[in-house]
Each structure stands twice: as C-alpha cells, then as structure tokens.
Design an enzyme around this catalytic site. Structure first.
Site, PDB file in Angstrom:
ATOM      1  N   GLU A   1      76.412 -25.525  47.733  1.00 35.11           N
ATOM      2  CA  GLU A   1      75.660 -25.698  48.998  1.00 35.11           C
ATOM      3  C   GLU A   1      76.119 -27.005  49.641  1.00 35.11           C
ATOM      4  O   GLU A   1      76.154 -28.036  48.996  1.00 35.11           O
ATOM      5  CB  GLU A   1      74.158 -25.719  48.691  1.00 35.11           C
ATOM      6  CG  GLU A   1      73.270 -26.140  49.831  1.00 35.11           C
ATOM      7  CD  GLU A   1      73.448 -25.313  51.109  1.00 35.11           C
ATOM      8  OE1 GLU A   1      73.260 -24.086  51.072  1.00 35.11           O
ATOM      9  OE2 GLU A   1      73.794 -25.916  52.163  1.00 35.11           O
TER      10      GLU A   1
ATOM     11  N   LYS B   1      56.459 -21.469  60.593  1.00 33.62           N
ATOM     12  CA  LYS B   1      55.126 -21.023  60.200  1.00 33.62           C
ATOM     13  C   LYS B   1      54.210 -22.210  59.950  1.00 33.62           C
ATOM     14  O   LYS B   1      53.003 -22.115  60.183  1.00 33.62           O
ATOM     15  CB  LYS B   1      55.196 -20.141  58.946  1.00 33.62           C
ATOM     16  CG  LYS B   1      55.154 -18.690  59.246  1.00 33.62           C
ATOM     17  CD  LYS B   1      56.312 -18.066  59.868  1.00 33.62           C
ATOM     18  CE  LYS B   1      57.024 -18.042  61.033  1.00 33.62           C
ATOM     19  NZ  LYS B   1      58.243 -17.575  61.386  1.00 33.62           N
TER      20      LYS B   1
ATOM     21  N   GLY C   1      63.968 -14.514  75.532  1.00 31.62           N
ATOM     22  CA  GLY C   1      62.637 -13.995  75.189  1.00 31.62           C
ATOM     23  C   GLY C   1      62.714 -13.145  73.939  1.00 31.62           C
ATOM     24  O   GLY C   1      62.085 -12.093  73.840  1.00 31.62           O
ATOM     25  N   GLY C   2      63.520 -13.590  72.971  1.00 28.26           N
ATOM     26  CA  GLY C   2      63.617 -12.906  71.684  1.00 28.26           C
ATOM     27  C   GLY C   2      62.632 -13.525  70.705  1.00 28.26           C
ATOM     28  O   GLY C   2      61.677 -14.211  71.095  1.00 28.26           O
TER      29      GLY C   2
ATOM     30  N   GLU D   1      64.275 -14.728  80.333  1.00 25.24           N
ATOM     31  CA  GLU D   1      64.886 -13.637  79.561  1.00 25.24           C
ATOM     32  C   GLU D   1      65.778 -12.803  80.479  1.00 25.24           C
ATOM     33  O   GLU D   1      65.335 -12.347  81.526  1.00 25.24           O
ATOM     34  CB  GLU D   1      63.792 -12.785  78.909  1.00 25.24           C
ATOM     35  CG  GLU D   1      64.245 -11.448  78.349  1.00 25.24           C
ATOM     36  CD  GLU D   1      65.387 -11.534  77.333  1.00 25.24           C
ATOM     37  OE1 GLU D   1      65.297 -12.336  76.401  1.00 25.24           O
ATOM     38  OE2 GLU D   1      66.394 -10.788  77.508  1.00 25.24           O
TER      39      GLU D   1
ATOM     40  N   ALA E   1      67.554 -20.164  72.855  1.00 27.99           N
ATOM     41  CA  ALA E   1      67.319 -19.256  71.715  1.00 27.99           C
ATOM     42  C   ALA E   1      67.866 -17.889  72.094  1.00 27.99           C
ATOM     43  O   ALA E   1      67.114 -16.963  72.392  1.00 27.99           O
ATOM     44  CB  ALA E   1      65.829 -19.191  71.395  1.00 27.99           C
ATOM     45  N   VAL E   2      69.202 -17.798  72.140  1.00 27.54           N
ATOM     46  CA  VAL E   2      69.843 -16.558  72.606  1.00 27.54           C
ATOM     47  C   VAL E   2      70.572 -15.832  71.474  1.00 27.54           C
ATOM     48  O   VAL E   2      71.499 -15.063  71.707  1.00 27.54           O
ATOM     49  CB  VAL E   2      70.818 -16.843  73.774  1.00 27.54           C
ATOM     50  CG1 VAL E   2      70.068 -17.362  74.991  1.00 27.54           C
ATOM     51  CG2 VAL E   2      71.917 -17.824  73.357  1.00 27.54           C
TER      52      VAL E   2
ATOM     53  N   ASP F   1      72.759 -13.098  56.356  1.00 24.76           N
ATOM     54  CA  ASP F   1      73.117 -13.127  57.782  1.00 24.76           C
ATOM     55  C   ASP F   1      74.626 -12.996  58.016  1.00 24.76           C
ATOM     56  O   ASP F   1      75.043 -12.400  59.009  1.00 24.76           O
ATOM     57  CB  ASP F   1      72.663 -14.445  58.428  1.00 24.76           C
ATOM     58  CG  ASP F   1      71.171 -14.470  58.728  1.00 24.76           C
ATOM     59  OD1 ASP F   1      70.466 -13.548  58.285  1.00 24.76           O
ATOM     60  OD2 ASP F   1      70.724 -15.420  59.394  1.00 24.76           O
TER      61      ASP F   1
ATOM     62  N   HIS G   1      35.730  -2.291  54.051  1.00 24.39           N
ATOM     63  CA  HIS G   1      35.153  -2.492  55.373  1.00 24.39           C
ATOM     64  C   HIS G   1      34.328  -3.762  55.372  1.00 24.39           C
ATOM     65  O   HIS G   1      33.602  -3.999  54.406  1.00 24.39           O
ATOM     66  CB  HIS G   1      34.248  -1.300  55.727  1.00 24.39           C
ATOM     67  CG  HIS G   1      33.580  -1.448  57.057  1.00 24.39           C
ATOM     68  ND1 HIS G   1      34.271  -1.324  58.240  1.00 24.39           N
ATOM     69  CD2 HIS G   1      32.296  -1.749  57.397  1.00 24.39           C
ATOM     70  CE1 HIS G   1      33.445  -1.510  59.250  1.00 24.39           C
ATOM     71  NE2 HIS G   1      32.245  -1.770  58.764  1.00 24.39           N
TER      72      HIS G   1
HETATM   73  P1  NAD Z   1      67.290 -12.558  69.756  1.00 20.83           P
HETATM   74  O1  NAD Z   1      68.503 -11.728  69.760  1.00 20.83           O
HETATM   75  O2  NAD Z   1      66.027 -12.061  69.115  1.00 20.83           O
HETATM   76  O3  NAD Z   1      66.902 -12.914  71.277  1.00 20.83           O
HETATM   77  C1  NAD Z   1      67.793 -13.550  72.177  1.00 20.83           C
HETATM   78  C2  NAD Z   1      67.368 -13.213  73.591  1.00 20.83           C
HETATM   79  O4  NAD Z   1      68.103 -14.013  74.495  1.00 20.83           O
HETATM   80  C3  NAD Z   1      67.647 -11.768  73.961  1.00 20.83           C
HETATM   81  O5  NAD Z   1      66.436 -11.194  74.392  1.00 20.83           O
HETATM   82  C4  NAD Z   1      68.700 -11.886  75.075  1.00 20.83           C
HETATM   83  O6  NAD Z   1      68.565 -10.874  76.053  1.00 20.83           O
HETATM   84  C5  NAD Z   1      68.397 -13.250  75.667  1.00 20.83           C
HETATM   85  N1  NAD Z   1      69.517 -13.927  76.362  1.00 20.83           N
HETATM   86  C6  NAD Z   1      70.811 -14.031  75.970  1.00 20.83           C
HETATM   87  N2  NAD Z   1      71.520 -14.785  76.865  1.00 20.83           N
HETATM   88  C7  NAD Z   1      70.649 -15.171  77.826  1.00 20.83           C
HETATM   89  C8  NAD Z   1      70.762 -15.974  79.009  1.00 20.83           C
HETATM   90  N3  NAD Z   1      71.916 -16.554  79.394  1.00 20.83           N
HETATM   91  N4  NAD Z   1      69.652 -16.153  79.783  1.00 20.83           N
HETATM   92  C9  NAD Z   1      68.476 -15.586  79.427  1.00 20.83           C
HETATM   93  N5  NAD Z   1      68.318 -14.831  78.317  1.00 20.83           N
HETATM   94  C10 NAD Z   1      69.375 -14.630  77.521  1.00 20.83           C
HETATM   95  O7  NAD Z   1      67.731 -13.958  69.136  1.00 20.83           O
HETATM   96  P2  NAD Z   1      66.873 -15.199  68.595  1.00 20.83           P
HETATM   97  O8  NAD Z   1      65.488 -15.169  69.108  1.00 20.83           O
HETATM   98  O9  NAD Z   1      67.708 -16.393  68.857  1.00 20.83           O
HETATM   99  O10 NAD Z   1      66.826 -14.929  67.045  1.00 20.83           O
HETATM  100  C11 NAD Z   1      68.044 -14.873  66.293  1.00 20.83           C
HETATM  101  C12 NAD Z   1      67.911 -13.986  65.108  1.00 20.83           C
HETATM  102  O11 NAD Z   1      67.037 -14.535  64.157  1.00 20.83           O
HETATM  103  C13 NAD Z   1      67.374 -12.619  65.466  1.00 20.83           C
HETATM  104  O12 NAD Z   1      68.173 -11.643  64.848  1.00 20.83           O
HETATM  105  C14 NAD Z   1      65.984 -12.616  64.901  1.00 20.83           C
HETATM  106  O13 NAD Z   1      65.595 -11.306  64.459  1.00 20.83           O
HETATM  107  C15 NAD Z   1      66.076 -13.597  63.757  1.00 20.83           C
HETATM  108  N6  NAD Z   1      64.784 -14.230  63.572  1.00 20.83           N
HETATM  109  C16 NAD Z   1      63.725 -13.493  63.125  1.00 20.83           C
HETATM  110  C17 NAD Z   1      62.489 -14.083  62.994  1.00 20.83           C
HETATM  111  C18 NAD Z   1      61.321 -13.245  62.556  1.00 20.83           C
HETATM  112  O14 NAD Z   1      61.506 -12.084  62.221  1.00 20.83           O
HETATM  113  N7  NAD Z   1      60.084 -13.777  62.566  1.00 20.83           N
HETATM  114  C19 NAD Z   1      62.299 -15.416  63.320  1.00 20.83           C
HETATM  115  C20 NAD Z   1      63.386 -16.131  63.762  1.00 20.83           C
HETATM  116  C21 NAD Z   1      64.625 -15.528  63.883  1.00 20.83           C
END
Ligand code: NAD
Length: 461
Positions: free
Chosen positions: A33, A50, A178-179, A200, A263-264, A304, A439
C-alpha cells in the site's frame, strides 16, 4: 528479491479483504500500500462521509422535530467535527492493521509496479525492493475525475477527498454532478449551513444508479425542500473569478461560488502499474479481466480498478471470492460458493436515503415483471417518526421470485439488506409476505410491498 505466494497491490476494501482471507486460509500474502490502509472508502470515501452524515443529522431534522414540539438549535464546532471525523477514520484504520496482522499478512509500505509475470518492483520510503509471487492481485482502486476547465486545487475547487477534510463551510457551494457523491456531500454541506447549488448535465438526478422516475422525483422534491438548488440540464464549463460558468439550453450563465465541488465520476488508478509488462489490457481505463478476475496469467484485478459498480462492498466480495479461489488453487482444496452479482445493493445517503438492488423498477414493465408498491405515508412507524416521504417497491419474476427492490426513505440503506438477502436466497414475494415483521417498524414496508404484489395489500391501495 522477496518471494511470496500472493502479492496484493492496494490496501482498500478489495485488497485488504482478499489479504485477510488468504491469511486466514493459510496462504502466505504480502499487501503493498502506497498511502494508507483502508483505501478510499475508509480514508476519504464511505466512512468519513457517513461520519459527517450522522453528525449533521440533527441539523437535517430540525423541522421535523419542530413539528413535534421539540425545538433544536444545534451549534456546530467545525474543529471538533473535523477532529471527530479524523478519530473515526484513524480508529478503523488501526483495526484493519490489527486484522491483517492477526491473519499473518505482511504489509509493505510502498508503490508497486509489475515488471514481468509474477514480478513486482516496489518503491518504498527507504529504497526499492523486488517481490516475486505465484499470483499478483491488482486492487488499486479509483480516483476522482477532474474537469478540464476546473482543475482541483483543494482551495476553491474541491474533489470529494478535499470536501471530506472539511476545509471550511463555504457560504455558497456549487456542486458539479448530481450523482451519488455530489448529492451526499451536498446534503452534508447544506446541513452545515452552505447555500448549495447542484449542477447536473442530464435531466435527472442519479442518472447512473437505476432509481425509478418516481423515486428520483421524490428525492428532487425533498432536496429542494431542504434548500438545495438543483440545476438540471446544465453542464459546468469552467472557472471564473467569482465562481463557475455553466451551459444550459438557454445559453451560458455564471454561478457565483466560494467553493466548487467537482463530483463527476471516478477513474481507475492504473498509472505506473506496468500492465504492459504482463500483457494485461485496459478498456476505458479499467483493467480487462475474465469472469475469474484474471487479467493475464497469474495476474488478477478486483474492485474499482476492474470496473462495474464502484462500490466498496462489491470490491470486498470480489476480494473474498478471489482469495477463496486462489487458496483453492494453491492448496488444491475446493473454493467457496459464488456471490451473486445481481444481489449487490446500492445505498445512497441523502435525506431521504435511496437504496436499490437488482432489476430497476422502471425496467420491470418492459420485461413483463410484476411490481409491488407501498408508500411510506401508509406506514405507522413512519408517521410516528414524522418522516412519511418515500416508498418501498419490489420486482418479482414470473415465478414470484424477488429480482429487484427500491426503497426511498429513512434507513433505506439498512432496509435494503432484507431484499438483497431475499434475492440472493431466491426467495419469493410469498416468502416475504409469510415472514412475520415486528410492528411498528420500517421493515414492515417491504412486507407490505410483497402483500401488494400478491394482490392483497393491507394498509395501502
Ligand atoms: P456519478 O457517475 O454517480 O455521477 C456523476 C454525475 O456528474 C453524473 O450524473 C453526470 O451526468 C454528471 N456530470 C458529468 N460531467 C458534468 C459536467 N461537466 N457538468 C455537470 N454535470 C456533469 O459519479 P460520482 O458521484 O462522482 O461517484 C463516483 C462513483 O463512486 C460512482 O460510481 C458511485 O456509484 C460511487 N459511489 C457510491 C457511493 C454510494 O453508493 N453511497 C458513494 C460514493 C461514491
């Protein structure tokens, strides 16, 4: 040159879990690591998110309590909150080190690259070491994707890792994406008092997750009610002196921001790993593997870096599966049973929480599958808790077997476990309906959805 049976590169949820299992099975393993044990999830992902989500929960529920006649006026000590987050992470990291030691795994601090089949070069703080192994496991994870016009600087433009360090509470935070990450961290910063705007590119939230239109609309309403501004169909383009430019159908616009969280998405970490030295390939940046995780003879990839869902629990399951198979191969015993991919749940920590598993509800009709729904507004426990926005939805196949579920509401991240178990155990809606649920509790919602699917709804319809 040190010789070992299995060398694992990367100590995150894929790598450390594989190493621990190998150690338990009596297979000599070295875990390499370059940063910290626990990887992204423990150090700058799931766990600190969290911790902040839980700590800020009272702030997110002030209005609910006010309706009940309880007024809350929490004060935030950001230094203490930051320190608490750090303590949680450090404590768990210490736990991982102990678990590995207990399993007899050697942990090597350094950066590894493949130099040939079964051979690694490791740059350590004190120089360079060679390792030869019968099997090499790549578990190097992923890192946040930067936008060309918005490079991360940790000051104004944050990655999720920066945001989780809680550098400050910006007055105005623009979240690009908005992911999952954008919405989870947007929720935390909104609770802490930032004015949050989520930008988004697509016309809906969580486009990559498979949440139903109904569930997405519900989440959108809830986030808006919390004061989070949602700009859908808007693409972030670049940095300005005062904020960020976005492009929408109406043209270009500038949003002012004290901080911008990008966060894209995330990309796999392959740089300098030396895939070419063993003939392994990348596709869209991910290591290409076969169903048994093999990328080249004697070289495997999990988590990943291999792609699929970028989720810690999926990575850990791959780690366990691969460790069992390698141990069986190396010790000529038989491997454990498979873990079913379709039963990998997703849990998204927004308010309300969103959780899914299996076939998305909106795909059910097209596939001729049955859906059972139960609204949270019909659940006694949800009323008692003052949180009635949400639903339980389940999908069953022609034989009545559960093949999908979506839960939106409080504790959805915990509740989805019952549906995931039902799917992996191939249980039917009838099995769910037959099981007695206490319940008044939230799990009753899943039971009610099963009753609805069977055409005899109890408290709905
Ligand atoms: P994501 O793919 O979930 O979302 C990224 C978003 O950014 C998309 O909706 C996309 O349309 C948008 N986007 C891209 N370029 C853009 C731009 N120029 N302007 C505006 N919007 C734009 O990615 P994330 O949220 O970064 O997460 C990464 C990964 O990590 C994902 O696969 C996710 O599932 C994983 N993750 C999961 C969890 C969980 O399950 N609780 C938590 C954190 C991360």
């Amino acid at each position: 040159m040190e010789r070992t049976r299995v060398a694992i590169v990367g100590g995150g949820p894929a790598g450390y879990v594989a190493a621990r299992r190998l150690g338990q099975l009596g297979v000599e393993a070295v875990l390499i690591e370059r940063a910290q044990l626990g990887g992204t999830c423990l150090n700058e992902g799931c766990i600190p998110t969290k911790a902040l989500y839980a700590a800020t929960s009272p702030l997110g529920h002030r209005e609910t309590f006010a309706r009940m006649g309880i007024s809350l006026s929490p004060e935030v000590d950001v230094d203490r909150l930051r320190a608490w987050r750090a303590e949680i992470v450090a404590g768990l990291r210490g736990g991982v080190a102990k678990l590995l030691a207990k399993a007899g795994v050697e942990v090597l601090s350094g950066e590894a690259s493949l130099v040939g089949p079964g051979r690694l070069r490791v740059r350590t703080p004190s120089g360079e070491e060679g390792i030869s192994a019968e099997a090499v496991v790549l578990a190097t994870g992923s890192s946040p994707i930067a936008l060309p016009g918005l490079p991360f600087d940790g000051e104004r433009v944050w990655s999720s890792s920066d945001a989780l360090l809680l550098p400050r509470i910006p007055e105005r935070l623009v979240v690009i994406g908005g992911g999952v990450i954008g919405l989870e961290l947007g929720t935390v910063y909104r609770r802490l008092g930032s004015a949050v705007v989520v930008v988004e590119a697509l016309d809906r939230l969580l486009p990559g997750v498979g949440v139903s239109r109904r569930g997405e609309a519900l989440l959108r309403r809830a986030l808006t009610a919390q004061g989070i501004e949602l700009r859908l169909g808007a693409r972030a383009e670049g940095l300005t002196a005062d904020g960020v430019t976005i492009r929408t159908a109406q043209g270009r616009e500038e949003l002012s921001a004290d901080a911008i969280l990008v966060a894209v998405g995330r990309r796999p970490r392959l740089d300098g790993l030396g895939l070419e030295a063993v003939g392994a390939k990348g596709e869209r940046g991910f290591v290409v593997t076969d169903a048994a995780f093999a990328a080249a003879p004697g070289v495997y990839a999990i988590g990943d870096v291999r792609g699929g869902w970028l989720l810690a629990h999926k990575a850990s399951h791959e780690g366990l599966l691969l460790a069992d198979r390698l141990a069986a191969e190396l010790t000529s015993s038989s491997p454990s049973a498979e873990v079913s991919e379709e039963a990998v749940p997703q849990a998204i920590f927004t308010q309300p929480e969103v959780a899914l598993v299996g076939i998305p509800v909106d795909e059910a009709a097209a596939r001729g599958l049955a859906v059972g729904r139960f609204p949270l507004a019909a659940l006694g426990r949800a009323w008692a808790q003052g949180e009635t926005e949400g639903h339980f939805q389940i999908v069953a196949d022609g034989e009545g077997r559960l093949v999908g579920a979506e839960i939106v509401g409080p504790h959805a991240s915990d509740l989805i476990a019952e549906a995931a178990l039902a799917i992996s155990a191939r249980l039917t809606a009838h099995d769910l309906a037959r099981a007695v649920h206490a319940h008044p509790t939230f799990p009753e919602g899943l039971w009610e959805a099963a009753l609805a699917l069977l055409g005899r709804p109890l408290h709905s319809g």
